[in-house]
Design an enzyme around this catalytic site. Sequence first.
Site, PDB file in Angstrom:
ATOM      1  N   TYR A   1       0.832  -1.206   0.000  1.00 58.98           N
ATOM      2  CA  TYR A   1       0.000   0.000   0.000  1.00 58.98           C
ATOM      3  C   TYR A   1       0.862   1.250   0.000  1.00 58.98           C
ATOM      4  O   TYR A   1       2.043   1.211   0.338  1.00 58.98           O
ATOM      5  CB  TYR A   1      -0.984   0.018   1.178  1.00 58.98           C
ATOM      6  CG  TYR A   1      -0.397   0.453   2.503  1.00 58.98           C
ATOM      7  CD1 TYR A   1      -0.476   1.782   2.920  1.00 58.98           C
ATOM      8  CD2 TYR A   1       0.224  -0.462   3.347  1.00 58.98           C
ATOM      9  CE1 TYR A   1       0.057   2.189   4.143  1.00 58.98           C
ATOM     10  CE2 TYR A   1       0.753  -0.066   4.562  1.00 58.98           C
ATOM     11  CZ  TYR A   1       0.668   1.267   4.950  1.00 58.98           C
ATOM     12  OH  TYR A   1       1.205   1.653   6.154  1.00 58.98           O
ATOM     13  N   CYS A   2       0.239   2.362  -0.423  1.00 59.21           N
ATOM     14  CA  CYS A   2       0.905   3.665  -0.400  1.00 59.21           C
ATOM     15  C   CYS A   2      -0.101   4.671   0.150  1.00 59.21           C
ATOM     16  O   CYS A   2      -0.889   4.340   1.024  1.00 59.21           O
ATOM     17  CB  CYS A   2       1.408   4.050  -1.786  1.00 59.21           C
ATOM     18  SG  CYS A   2       0.104   4.164  -3.030  1.00 59.21           S
ATOM     19  N   ARG A   3      -0.134   5.880  -0.378  1.00 58.27           N
ATOM     20  CA  ARG A   3      -1.084   6.872   0.125  1.00 58.27           C
ATOM     21  C   ARG A   3      -2.442   6.711  -0.541  1.00 58.27           C
ATOM     22  O   ARG A   3      -3.471   6.741   0.096  1.00 58.27           O
ATOM     23  CB  ARG A   3      -0.546   8.292  -0.106  1.00 58.27           C
ATOM     24  CG  ARG A   3      -1.423   9.373   0.514  1.00 58.27           C
ATOM     25  CD  ARG A   3      -0.854  10.755   0.276  1.00 58.27           C
ATOM     26  NE  ARG A   3      -0.762  11.064  -1.145  1.00 58.27           N
ATOM     27  CZ  ARG A   3      -1.767  11.522  -1.903  1.00 58.27           C
ATOM     28  NH1 ARG A   3      -2.956  11.707  -1.376  1.00 58.27           N
ATOM     29  NH2 ARG A   3      -1.576  11.778  -3.179  1.00 58.27           N
TER      30      ARG A   3
END
Length: 115
Positions: free
Chosen positions: A77-79
């Site tokens: 995941y990221c932002r």
Amino acid sequence: MDASVVTYSQLKTMLSTGDIQLFDVRSPDEYQAGRIPDSVNIPLGILEESLMLSPEHFQQKFKVRAPGKDDDNIVLYCRSGNRSNTALNIARQLGFMRVRHYKGGFSEWADKEGK
């Protein structure tokens, strides 16, 4: 339903059962500012070289077991889903064919968790 995507409710279930290897591909600064519990920070820029490390070196560097190419519980995941989608493609090219990403990212997580 995209098989490469994990939803918020799926992620919550995986975290509650402990059946997850969760990697945050954002920058260390973003990771320090707020993260999903039990996630390990592997910034996108070093993801490829990190996934190519031997299991021993991976464990030394990140303090967790190295993901296996057949593991079905790897989530990136990221932002907001853009970097994690890039990371997904990198991992797949290296043979991690069952890797998935949490498309909502930390922004959705923070919204839903009220953080």
